[in-house]
Design a protein around this motif. Structure first.
Motif, PDB file in Angstrom:
ATOM      1  N   GLU A  77      34.131  -0.591 -12.757  1.00 40.22           N
ATOM      2  CA  GLU A  77      33.056  -1.003 -11.736  1.00 40.22           C
ATOM      3  C   GLU A  77      32.097  -1.972 -12.431  1.00 40.22           C
ATOM      4  OE1 GLU A  77      34.351   2.149 -11.885  1.00 40.22           O
ATOM      5  OE2 GLU A  77      35.630   2.054 -10.047  1.00 40.22           O
ATOM      6  N   ILE A  78      31.726  -1.360 -13.828  1.00 38.30           N
ATOM      7  CA  ILE A  78      30.668  -2.114 -14.268  1.00 38.30           C
ATOM      8  C   ILE A  78      31.373  -3.363 -14.822  1.00 38.30           C
ATOM      9  CG2 ILE A  78      29.332  -1.835 -16.675  1.00 38.30           C
ATOM     10  CD1 ILE A  78      28.772   0.848 -16.209  1.00 38.30           C
ATOM     11  N   VAL A  79      32.535  -3.408 -15.400  1.00 38.20           N
ATOM     12  CA  VAL A  79      33.040  -4.713 -15.862  1.00 38.20           C
ATOM     13  C   VAL A  79      33.225  -5.709 -14.548  1.00 38.20           C
ATOM     14  CG1 VAL A  79      34.853  -5.997 -16.910  1.00 38.20           C
ATOM     15  CG2 VAL A  79      34.502  -3.563 -17.532  1.00 38.20           C
TER      16      VAL A  79
ATOM     17  N   LYS B  96      27.971 -10.224 -10.432  1.00 37.49           N
ATOM     18  CA  LYS B  96      26.201 -10.471 -10.324  1.00 37.49           C
ATOM     19  C   LYS B  96      25.961 -11.257 -11.143  1.00 37.49           C
ATOM     20  CE  LYS B  96      25.953  -5.862  -8.462  1.00 37.49           C
ATOM     21  NZ  LYS B  96      25.339  -4.525  -8.758  1.00 37.49           N
ATOM     22  N   GLU B  97      25.026 -12.340 -10.510  1.00 35.37           N
ATOM     23  CA  GLU B  97      24.858 -13.783 -10.955  1.00 35.37           C
ATOM     24  C   GLU B  97      23.736 -13.147 -12.204  1.00 35.37           C
ATOM     25  OE1 GLU B  97      21.988 -17.542  -9.735  1.00 35.37           O
ATOM     26  OE2 GLU B  97      22.838 -16.045  -8.369  1.00 35.37           O
ATOM     27  N   GLU B  98      23.025 -12.141 -12.165  1.00 39.51           N
ATOM     28  CA  GLU B  98      22.086 -11.853 -13.253  1.00 39.51           C
ATOM     29  C   GLU B  98      22.979 -11.432 -14.648  1.00 39.51           C
ATOM     30  OE1 GLU B  98      22.354  -7.946 -10.476  1.00 39.51           O
ATOM     31  OE2 GLU B  98      22.139 -10.052 -10.321  1.00 39.51           O
ATOM     32  N   HIS B  99      24.092 -10.958 -14.309  1.00 41.58           N
ATOM     33  CA  HIS B  99      24.977 -10.456 -15.608  1.00 41.58           C
ATOM     34  C   HIS B  99      25.737 -11.873 -15.884  1.00 41.58           C
ATOM     35  CE1 HIS B  99      23.946  -6.528 -15.546  1.00 41.58           C
ATOM     36  NE2 HIS B  99      24.244  -6.506 -14.455  1.00 41.58           N
ATOM     37  N   LEU B 100      26.645 -12.456 -14.966  1.00 42.44           N
ATOM     38  CA  LEU B 100      27.437 -13.693 -15.299  1.00 42.44           C
ATOM     39  C   LEU B 100      26.677 -14.855 -16.089  1.00 42.44           C
ATOM     40  CD1 LEU B 100      30.315 -14.229 -14.748  1.00 42.44           C
ATOM     41  CD2 LEU B 100      29.625 -15.327 -12.652  1.00 42.44           C
ATOM     42  N   SER B 101      25.321 -14.993 -15.752  1.00 47.13           N
ATOM     43  CA  SER B 101      24.839 -16.132 -16.242  1.00 47.13           C
ATOM     44  C   SER B 101      24.653 -15.795 -17.892  1.00 47.13           C
ATOM     45  CB  SER B 101      23.491 -16.512 -15.558  1.00 47.13           C
ATOM     46  OG  SER B 101      22.694 -15.234 -15.584  1.00 47.13           O
ATOM     47  N   LYS B 102      24.567 -14.791 -18.156  1.00 47.53           N
ATOM     48  CA  LYS B 102      24.228 -14.145 -19.565  1.00 47.53           C
ATOM     49  C   LYS B 102      25.408 -14.255 -20.414  1.00 47.53           C
ATOM     50  CE  LYS B 102      20.337 -11.229 -18.517  1.00 47.53           C
ATOM     51  NZ  LYS B 102      20.097 -10.038 -18.132  1.00 47.53           N
ATOM     52  N   TRP B 103      26.607 -14.382 -20.075  1.00 50.41           N
ATOM     53  CA  TRP B 103      27.657 -14.303 -20.902  1.00 50.41           C
ATOM     54  C   TRP B 103      28.718 -15.390 -20.636  1.00 50.41           C
ATOM     55  CZ3 TRP B 103      32.506 -13.616 -18.927  1.00 50.41           C
ATOM     56  CH2 TRP B 103      32.767 -12.859 -17.514  1.00 50.41           C
TER      57      TRP B 103
ATOM     58  N   THR C 257      24.957 -22.508 -22.861  1.00 47.50           N
ATOM     59  CA  THR C 257      24.275 -21.554 -21.734  1.00 47.50           C
ATOM     60  C   THR C 257      24.597 -22.064 -20.774  1.00 47.50           C
ATOM     61  OG1 THR C 257      22.463 -23.195 -22.106  1.00 47.50           O
ATOM     62  CG2 THR C 257      22.171 -21.074 -23.483  1.00 47.50           C
ATOM     63  N   THR C 258      24.293 -21.355 -19.645  1.00 51.25           N
ATOM     64  CA  THR C 258      24.881 -21.736 -18.284  1.00 51.25           C
ATOM     65  C   THR C 258      23.541 -21.808 -17.208  1.00 51.25           C
ATOM     66  OG1 THR C 258      26.760 -20.694 -18.570  1.00 51.25           O
ATOM     67  CG2 THR C 258      26.296 -21.081 -16.587  1.00 51.25           C
ATOM     68  N   THR C 259      23.552 -22.818 -16.511  1.00 49.11           N
ATOM     69  CA  THR C 259      22.473 -22.784 -15.565  1.00 49.11           C
ATOM     70  C   THR C 259      23.379 -22.835 -14.092  1.00 49.11           C
ATOM     71  OG1 THR C 259      20.969 -24.208 -16.868  1.00 49.11           O
ATOM     72  CG2 THR C 259      20.619 -24.173 -14.542  1.00 49.11           C
ATOM     73  N   PHE C 260      22.855 -21.879 -13.314  1.00 46.94           N
ATOM     74  CA  PHE C 260      23.868 -21.609 -12.036  1.00 46.94           C
ATOM     75  C   PHE C 260      22.851 -22.621 -11.132  1.00 46.94           C
ATOM     76  CE2 PHE C 260      26.314 -17.396 -11.955  1.00 46.94           C
ATOM     77  CZ  PHE C 260      26.617 -17.851 -13.610  1.00 46.94           C
TER      78      PHE C 260
ATOM     79  N   LEU D  93      31.499 -11.496 -23.156  1.00 44.42           N
ATOM     80  CA  LEU D  93      31.355 -10.458 -21.849  1.00 44.42           C
ATOM     81  C   LEU D  93      31.421  -8.970 -22.710  1.00 44.42           C
ATOM     82  CD1 LEU D  93      31.931  -9.158 -19.276  1.00 44.42           C
ATOM     83  CD2 LEU D  93      34.401  -9.608 -19.418  1.00 44.42           C
ATOM     84  N   GLU D  94      32.128  -8.933 -23.537  1.00 46.05           N
ATOM     85  CA  GLU D  94      32.136  -7.627 -24.332  1.00 46.05           C
ATOM     86  C   GLU D  94      30.712  -7.342 -24.818  1.00 46.05           C
ATOM     87  OE1 GLU D  94      35.729  -6.051 -26.209  1.00 46.05           O
ATOM     88  OE2 GLU D  94      36.431  -7.844 -26.166  1.00 46.05           O
ATOM     89  N   GLU D  95      30.188  -8.215 -25.585  1.00 47.40           N
ATOM     90  CA  GLU D  95      28.752  -8.337 -26.176  1.00 47.40           C
ATOM     91  C   GLU D  95      27.998  -7.803 -24.862  1.00 47.40           C
ATOM     92  OE1 GLU D  95      28.189 -11.622 -28.135  1.00 47.40           O
ATOM     93  OE2 GLU D  95      29.962 -11.402 -29.550  1.00 47.40           O
ATOM     94  N   HIS D  96      28.022  -8.540 -23.830  1.00 47.45           N
ATOM     95  CA  HIS D  96      27.064  -8.157 -22.613  1.00 47.45           C
ATOM     96  C   HIS D  96      27.275  -6.500 -22.111  1.00 47.45           C
ATOM     97  CE1 HIS D  96      24.454  -8.982 -19.396  1.00 47.45           C
ATOM     98  NE2 HIS D  96      25.254  -8.577 -18.586  1.00 47.45           N
ATOM     99  N   LEU D  97      28.615  -6.403 -22.190  1.00 46.63           N
ATOM    100  CA  LEU D  97      28.721  -4.795 -21.505  1.00 46.63           C
ATOM    101  C   LEU D  97      28.129  -3.875 -22.457  1.00 46.63           C
ATOM    102  CD1 LEU D  97      32.429  -5.662 -20.389  1.00 46.63           C
ATOM    103  CD2 LEU D  97      30.614  -4.946 -18.899  1.00 46.63           C
ATOM    104  N   ALA D  98      28.256  -4.210 -23.873  1.00 44.24           N
ATOM    105  CA  ALA D  98      27.633  -3.098 -24.592  1.00 44.24           C
ATOM    106  C   ALA D  98      26.181  -3.004 -24.441  1.00 44.24           C
ATOM    107  CB  ALA D  98      28.151  -3.571 -26.028  1.00 44.24           C
TER     108      ALA D  98
END
Length: 157
Positions: A30-32, A38-45, A52-55, A149-154
């Motif tokens: 569920e967290i993955v 969710k934009e606030e997560h996806l935009s970070k990784w 970097t990514t600008t939505f 992604l893995e770094e962000h999940l951590a």
């Protein structure tokens, strides 16, 4: 490497027009899935290391559009447009990359007793000659994106 073995962290397979990356990540499914939806997560990784990514638009529903600009470490901008084809929470996301290179991306999330087996495949529409050029940057780029992604999940836990 057997991608079905939960002890494997990474397996990358490259076919004639397909790239498949399989990872087992140390986070619940569920967290993955949230990190992907969710934009606030996806935009970070999202994107290779150094990007970097600008939505610009993020309408996560079947038929919805995700427009963004990836900013490269060299200062170059890479506009992207994706269309969400299918969303099955928390199992699967299918995205059509609507600009060159054209591909259909599928992320599958499988529960492994509190960890998640993530299989990310991209099937390219371009011919084999174009794919041969694209895969030189697409394979390492996708692997770096999964690393991020893995770094962000951590950092989420």
């Amino acid at each position: 490497m057997n991608p079905n073995d939960a002890t494997n962290k990474i397996a990358t397979q490259v076919g004639e027009r397909e790239i498949v990356i399989t990872r087992v990540v140390d986070a619940p499914r569920e967290i993955v899935f949230d990190a992907w939806t969710k934009e606030e997560h996806l935009s970070k990784w999202w994107g290779p290391r150094g990007f970097t990514t600008t939505f610009q638009k993020f309408d996560m529903k079947p038929g919805g559009t995700w427009q963004f600009i990836m900013h490269g470490p060299d200062g170059a901008d890479y506009p992207n447009t994706n269309v969400f084809v299918e969303l099955v929470k928390p199992e699967r996301i299918v995205i059509e990359h609507a600009v060159f290179p054209h591909f259909l991306a599928t992320a599958i999330f499988e529960d492994l007793d509190g960890k998640t087996k993530l299989t990310y495949s991209t099937v390219f529409e371009e011919n084999a000659a174009v794919f041969d050029k694209v895969k030189t940057y697409a394979v390492p780029g996708a692997e770096q994106t999964m690393d991020r992604l893995e770094e962000h999940l951590a950092s989420m836990s």
